[in-house]
Design a protein around this motif. Structure first.
Motif, mmCIF file in Angstrom:
data_model
loop_
_atom_site.group_PDB
_atom_site.id
_atom_site.type_symbol
_atom_site.label_atom_id
_atom_site.label_comp_id
_atom_site.label_asym_id
_atom_site.label_seq_id
_atom_site.Cartn_x
_atom_site.Cartn_y
_atom_site.Cartn_z
ATOM 1 N N PRO A 146 0.820 -1.215 0.000
ATOM 2 C CA PRO A 146 0.000 0.000 0.000
ATOM 3 C C PRO A 146 0.853 1.264 0.000
ATOM 4 O O PRO A 146 1.946 1.279 0.543
ATOM 5 C CB PRO A 146 -0.787 -0.086 1.320
ATOM 6 C CG PRO A 146 -0.683 -1.495 1.768
ATOM 7 C CD PRO A 146 0.607 -2.024 1.222
ATOM 8 N N ASN A 147 0.335 2.300 -0.618
ATOM 9 C CA ASN A 147 0.951 3.618 -0.492
ATOM 10 C C ASN A 147 0.821 4.092 0.950
ATOM 11 O O ASN A 147 -0.025 3.621 1.703
ATOM 12 C CB ASN A 147 0.257 4.612 -1.427
ATOM 13 C CG ASN A 147 0.764 4.504 -2.837
ATOM 14 O OD1 ASN A 147 0.315 3.633 -3.598
ATOM 15 N ND2 ASN A 147 1.690 5.356 -3.209
ATOM 16 N N ASP B 180 0.833 9.771 1.137
ATOM 17 C CA ASP B 180 0.572 9.786 -0.317
ATOM 18 C C ASP B 180 -0.938 9.839 -0.593
ATOM 19 O O ASP B 180 -1.415 10.643 -1.390
ATOM 20 C CB ASP B 180 1.087 8.502 -0.988
ATOM 21 C CG ASP B 180 2.601 8.479 -1.149
ATOM 22 O OD1 ASP B 180 3.245 9.525 -0.954
ATOM 23 O OD2 ASP B 180 3.130 7.391 -1.466
ATOM 24 N N ILE B 181 -1.662 8.927 0.072
ATOM 25 C CA ILE B 181 -3.078 8.730 -0.236
ATOM 26 C C ILE B 181 -3.913 9.957 0.114
ATOM 27 O O ILE B 181 -4.910 10.247 -0.549
ATOM 28 C CB ILE B 181 -3.610 7.478 0.511
ATOM 29 C CG1 ILE B 181 -2.898 6.209 0.008
ATOM 30 C CG2 ILE B 181 -5.121 7.326 0.356
ATOM 31 C CD1 ILE B 181 -3.113 4.982 0.905
ATOM 32 N N SER B 182 -3.496 10.690 1.138
ATOM 33 C CA SER B 182 -4.314 11.808 1.620
ATOM 34 C C SER B 182 -3.756 13.174 1.221
ATOM 35 O O SER B 182 -4.271 14.199 1.661
ATOM 36 C CB SER B 182 -4.470 11.727 3.143
ATOM 37 O OG SER B 182 -3.208 11.823 3.757
ATOM 38 N N SER B 183 -2.714 13.189 0.393
ATOM 39 C CA SER B 183 -2.176 14.498 -0.008
ATOM 40 C C SER B 183 -2.143 14.676 -1.527
ATOM 41 O O SER B 183 -1.827 15.752 -2.022
ATOM 42 C CB SER B 183 -0.775 14.713 0.572
ATOM 43 O OG SER B 183 0.120 13.773 0.038
ATOM 44 N N TYR B 184 -2.475 13.633 -2.281
ATOM 45 C CA TYR B 184 -2.500 13.701 -3.745
ATOM 46 C C TYR B 184 -3.882 13.218 -4.166
ATOM 47 O O TYR B 184 -4.139 12.017 -4.235
ATOM 48 C CB TYR B 184 -1.400 12.803 -4.317
ATOM 49 C CG TYR B 184 -1.187 12.932 -5.806
ATOM 50 C CD1 TYR B 184 -0.285 13.859 -6.324
ATOM 51 C CD2 TYR B 184 -1.890 12.135 -6.710
ATOM 52 C CE1 TYR B 184 -0.083 13.977 -7.689
ATOM 53 C CE2 TYR B 184 -1.697 12.237 -8.072
ATOM 54 C CZ TYR B 184 -0.787 13.161 -8.553
ATOM 55 O OH TYR B 184 -0.581 13.282 -9.917
ATOM 56 N N MET C 292 -2.254 4.169 -7.345
ATOM 57 C CA MET C 292 -1.816 3.935 -5.968
ATOM 58 C C MET C 292 -2.359 2.583 -5.546
ATOM 59 O O MET C 292 -3.181 1.981 -6.222
ATOM 60 C CB MET C 292 -2.429 4.952 -4.997
ATOM 61 C CG MET C 292 -2.119 6.382 -5.248
ATOM 62 S SD MET C 292 -2.598 7.316 -3.770
ATOM 63 C CE MET C 292 -2.783 8.935 -4.501
ATOM 64 N N VAL C 293 -1.908 2.137 -4.366
ATOM 65 C CA VAL C 293 -2.510 0.988 -3.707
ATOM 66 C C VAL C 293 -3.049 1.500 -2.380
ATOM 67 O O VAL C 293 -2.321 2.132 -1.608
ATOM 68 C CB VAL C 293 -1.490 -0.148 -3.486
ATOM 69 C CG1 VAL C 293 -2.110 -1.284 -2.685
ATOM 70 C CG2 VAL C 293 -0.971 -0.655 -4.826
ATOM 71 N N VAL C 294 -4.348 1.273 -2.154
ATOM 72 C CA VAL C 294 -5.010 1.881 -0.996
ATOM 73 C C VAL C 294 -5.627 0.801 -0.099
ATOM 74 O O VAL C 294 -6.399 -0.027 -0.569
ATOM 75 C CB VAL C 294 -6.123 2.857 -1.445
ATOM 76 C CG1 VAL C 294 -6.748 3.545 -0.236
ATOM 77 C CG2 VAL C 294 -5.586 3.878 -2.437
ATOM 78 N N PRO C 295 -5.283 0.805 1.197
ATOM 79 C CA PRO C 295 -5.916 -0.127 2.135
ATOM 80 C C PRO C 295 -7.233 0.440 2.661
ATOM 81 O O PRO C 295 -7.302 0.984 3.766
ATOM 82 C CB PRO C 295 -4.869 -0.280 3.251
ATOM 83 C CG PRO C 295 -4.097 1.000 3.238
ATOM 84 C CD PRO C 295 -4.213 1.586 1.837
ATOM 85 N N GLY D 58 4.166 8.302 -5.465
ATOM 86 C CA GLY D 58 5.081 7.999 -4.371
ATOM 87 C C GLY D 58 6.331 7.274 -4.844
ATOM 88 O O GLY D 58 7.228 6.996 -4.061
ATOM 89 N N GLY D 59 6.395 6.970 -6.118
ATOM 90 C CA GLY D 59 7.536 6.237 -6.664
ATOM 91 C C GLY D 59 8.723 7.136 -6.991
ATOM 92 O O GLY D 59 9.767 6.642 -7.407
#
Ligand code: MTE
Ligand code: MO
Length: 309
Positions: A59-60, A64-68, A133-136, A276-277
């Motif tokens: 997962p990212n 990452d998940i909450s800022s892009y 992305m990969v999101v949990p 995030g890469g």
């Protein structure tokens, strides 16, 4: 830094998934009382259970998940939602469920969440703009909710609507889109076990910028189908209005299944960039149905996905 995707080194290599999930379940069981101090002033844990539908991909980060994000109600820049979405009031929250259902009504979040079991679904997420992305996610199957309200036999589609509240959503004070944001699924897509309503990420309540308190997640479709901050779910007979499809039907189809073989008129969909890469990360090949073809391809048997995209 290497992109974190499938075979690359990543978080899942450092923390074997089973151990991670176990530890987290223990923490959820022990409750915030005993361990909350260690975790800091964290939000209440949702206590989601693992799911066989989760990917093993790393997962990212929550950062990452909450800022892009894409959430045009809060601006069109990728960092606008993170900056602006704190103004959204998410409690109390009701979702109107209407149309061709046995038990229409205004359901509170408590109503909706009582009687569902929250699962963690680690899904690949692919935006039509060719980033991923990969999101949990934490959530429950949309089918669970639809079965509880009773879908009538004449229903063929499900329509979704985002909150309309320009006082709290600065983007809605401008004609960026035809507000409120709307989306739709065919009933069989909506009932598919991969289709979830999410109320959390990383076992904590959804950040506002990710669509709090309740958003759709359809992992085999482009991200814009996954509508945020839902206030209305309607069971209908005709293909519903879908914001991007109606805004620009040449570029955005109603189905919008991830498909590397059908390019966007202005860019290729063959590859994407993993958020995030790092700036110089290699692009990775996009998979048909975002890699969920085994589960969902049969929904589209006999359909020409290049024409009906
Ligand atoms: N209401 C609403 N829902 C929305 C959007 C939006 O602008 N408004 N953007 C969509 C798009 S284009 C994407 S890629 C995803 C992004 O979700 P995320 O920010 O949680 O990654 O939300 C989708 N849902
Ligand atoms: Mo998107």
């Amino acid at each position: 830094m290497a992109g974190r995707w499938k075979n690359d080194l990543g978080w899942s290599d450092v923390t074997p998934k089973a151990a991670f999930l176990n530890r987290r379940r223990l923490m959820a069981g022990a409750g915030a009382l005993a361990l909350g101090g260690i975790a800091g002033p964290a939000l209440a844990k949702l206590g989601a259970m693992p799911s066989r539908y989760s990917t093993d991909a790393a997962p990212n980060s929550l950062e990452d998940i909450s800022s892009y994000n894409n959430y045009y109600e809060f601006g069109t820049g990728k960092d606008d939602p993170a900056r602006n979405a704190h103004t959204l009031t998410t409690t109390p929250w009701t979702v109107k469920i209407d149309g061709l259902v046995d038990k229409p009504g205004d359901y509170s979040m408590d109503d909706i969440l009582s009687g569902v079991s929250l699962e963690e679904r680690i899904y690949r997420f692919r935006c039509v703009e060719a980033w991923a992305m990969v999101v949990p996610w934490v959530g429950f199957e949309l089918a669970d909710l639809l079965n509880r309200v009773g879908v009538q036999p004449s229903a063929k589609y499900v329509a979704f609507e985002t909150l309309m509240r320009p006082e709290e959503m600065p983007g809605q004070r401008r004609a960026i889109l035809d507000w409120p944001y709307r989306e739709g699924l065919r009933l069989d897509e909506a009932m598919h076990p991969l289709t979830i309503l999410a109320n959390g990420i990383y076992d904590e309540p959804l950040p506002n910028q990710n669509g709090a308190p309740l958003r759709l997640v359809v992992p085999w479709k482009y991200g814009f189908k996954s509508i945020k901050s839902i206030v209305r779910i309607s069971l209908v007979e005709e293909e519903p209005h879908a914001t991007w499809n109606v805004t620009n039907p040449r570029e955005y189809g109603f189905y919008s299944n991830v498909n590397p073989e059908v390019d966007h008129p202005r860019w290729s969909q063959a590859t994407h960039r993993v958020v995030g890469g790092g700036l110089f990360a290699k692009r990775v090949p996009t998979e048909k149905f975002n890699g969920y073809g085994e589960e969902v391809a049969s929904l589209y048997d006999g359909m020409d996905l290049a024409k009906l995209f």
